[in-house]
Motif scaffolding. Structure first.
Motif, PDB file in Angstrom:
ATOM      1  N   THR A   1       8.292   2.566  -7.142  1.00 13.23           N
ATOM      2  CA  THR A   1       6.939   2.396  -6.607  1.00 13.23           C
ATOM      3  C   THR A   1       6.836   2.936  -5.192  1.00 13.23           C
ATOM      4  O   THR A   1       5.726   3.139  -4.683  1.00 13.23           O
ATOM      5  CB  THR A   1       6.531   0.915  -6.614  1.00 13.23           C
ATOM      6  OG1 THR A   1       7.487   0.159  -5.841  1.00 13.23           O
ATOM      7  CG2 THR A   1       6.494   0.365  -8.033  1.00 13.23           C
ATOM      8  N   ASP A   2       7.983   3.166  -4.556  1.00 12.81           N
ATOM      9  CA  ASP A   2       7.999   3.758  -3.223  1.00 12.81           C
ATOM     10  C   ASP A   2       9.360   4.396  -2.977  1.00 12.81           C
ATOM     11  O   ASP A   2      10.355   4.046  -3.615  1.00 12.81           O
ATOM     12  CB  ASP A   2       7.698   2.709  -2.148  1.00 12.81           C
ATOM     13  CG  ASP A   2       8.725   1.589  -2.137  1.00 12.81           C
ATOM     14  OD1 ASP A   2       9.782   1.758  -1.482  1.00 12.81           O
ATOM     15  OD2 ASP A   2       8.495   0.552  -2.799  1.00 12.81           O
ATOM     16  N   LYS A  24       4.284   5.769  -1.040  1.00 10.76           N
ATOM     17  CA  LYS A  24       3.927   4.590  -1.831  1.00 10.76           C
ATOM     18  C   LYS A  24       3.007   5.015  -2.964  1.00 10.76           C
ATOM     19  O   LYS A  24       1.920   5.547  -2.724  1.00 10.76           O
ATOM     20  CB  LYS A  24       3.240   3.540  -0.950  1.00 10.76           C
ATOM     21  CG  LYS A  24       4.149   2.957   0.135  1.00 10.76           C
ATOM     22  CD  LYS A  24       3.451   1.852   0.904  1.00 10.76           C
ATOM     23  CE  LYS A  24       4.388   1.230   1.940  1.00 10.76           C
ATOM     24  NZ  LYS A  24       3.714   0.140   2.702  1.00 10.76           N
ATOM     25  N   LYS A  74       1.034   3.426 -10.463  1.00  8.22           N
ATOM     26  CA  LYS A  74       1.912   4.485 -10.941  1.00  8.22           C
ATOM     27  C   LYS A  74       3.335   4.294 -10.445  1.00  8.22           C
ATOM     28  O   LYS A  74       3.564   3.700  -9.391  1.00  8.22           O
ATOM     29  CB  LYS A  74       1.393   5.854 -10.485  1.00  8.22           C
ATOM     30  CG  LYS A  74       0.066   6.257 -11.094  1.00  8.22           C
ATOM     31  CD  LYS A  74      -0.321   7.656 -10.644  1.00  8.22           C
ATOM     32  CE  LYS A  74      -1.629   8.104 -11.290  1.00  8.22           C
ATOM     33  NZ  LYS A  74      -2.015   9.472 -10.867  1.00  8.22           N
ATOM     34  N   THR A  75       4.286   4.782 -11.218  1.00 10.24           N
ATOM     35  CA  THR A  75       5.691   4.787 -10.819  1.00 10.24           C
ATOM     36  C   THR A  75       6.249   6.187 -11.040  1.00 10.24           C
ATOM     37  O   THR A  75       5.639   7.007 -11.719  1.00 10.24           O
ATOM     38  CB  THR A  75       6.516   3.771 -11.629  1.00 10.24           C
ATOM     39  OG1 THR A  75       6.480   4.134 -13.022  1.00 10.24           O
ATOM     40  CG2 THR A  75       6.005   2.360 -11.442  1.00 10.24           C
TER      41      THR A  75
END
Length: 209
Positions: A138-139, A164, A169-170
């Motif tokens: 995720t970040d 980020k 979304k990933t």
């Protein structure tokens, strides 16, 4: 009839030049293949029938020429179409990192050119670093180059930014140069990350520019 070595070399370069469609670094090799192929054809013709290998020389000449043109066309098209609509192309090294910071009575501020990018939608390229896992990120930290992560150095605040992912979304960890698009947030007084990119798009870079 004996075949000149240069004809075989030309043919090999002509075949390898096919990689110019996928890697920009191979495009100059294709150009070299055109020259080598032409020299091979010339040498064989000067042999007045005593030398063979004309087929291999032509493979090198025309193969290299084709992939030289096709490679340039492919990478030019990718460069012209890779930026998502509504985003500004930003070069991490030249437009952000090289500007560093300015100081006013000891207070850290953004350089004027960088300040103009604040809260704008930008398209930028860099290298993933310090990922918590390989999937479902995720970040992550984006570096201007891969030297810091490979040699264990501590990146400067202007050499990195926190990415980020937005809208749930990933992204999975990607090796090599990556492209990221999103909104650039800047906080020059932050003790940690000065730059944060709220990203909506992350993928392998289509070009190296």
């Amino acid at each position: 009839r004996p075949v000149p070595v240069i004809a075989i070399v030309a043919a090999v370069i002509g075949v390898v030049s096919s990689m110019a469609l996928y890697a920009e670094i191979v495009v100059p090799l294709a150009l070299a293949g055109i020259i080598v192929g032409w020299l091979a054809v010339r040498k064989i013709r000067k042999g007045a029938g005593t030398l063979g290998g004309k087929f291999w020389a032509f493979i090198g000449l025309f193969g290299s020429a084709f992939f030289f043109v096709a490679g340039i066309t492919t990478h030019t098209y990718a460069y012209m179409t890779e930026v998502p609509e509504g985003h500004i192309r930003v070069n991490f090294t030249e437009d952000i990192s090289a500007k560093q910071f300015v100081y006013d009575h000891g207070v850290r501020k953004l350089p004027p050119n960088v300040a103009k990018l604040k809260d704008k939608k930008v398209f930028i390229k860099g290298f993933m670093w310090y990922t918590k896992s390989s999937t479902g990120l995720t970040d992550f930290v984006l570096l201007k180059d891969n030297g810091k992560c490979c040699f264990g150095g501590a990146p400067k605040p202007y050499d990195m930014m926190i990415v980020k992912m937005q809208n749930g979304k990933t992204v999975n960890k990607l090796d090599g140069l990556v492209s990221v698009a999103g909104t650039l947030r800047c906080n020059p007084q932050s003790p940690d990350a000065v730059y944060t990119l709220e990203a909506t798009y992350v993928a392998h870079a289509r070009t190296s520019h």
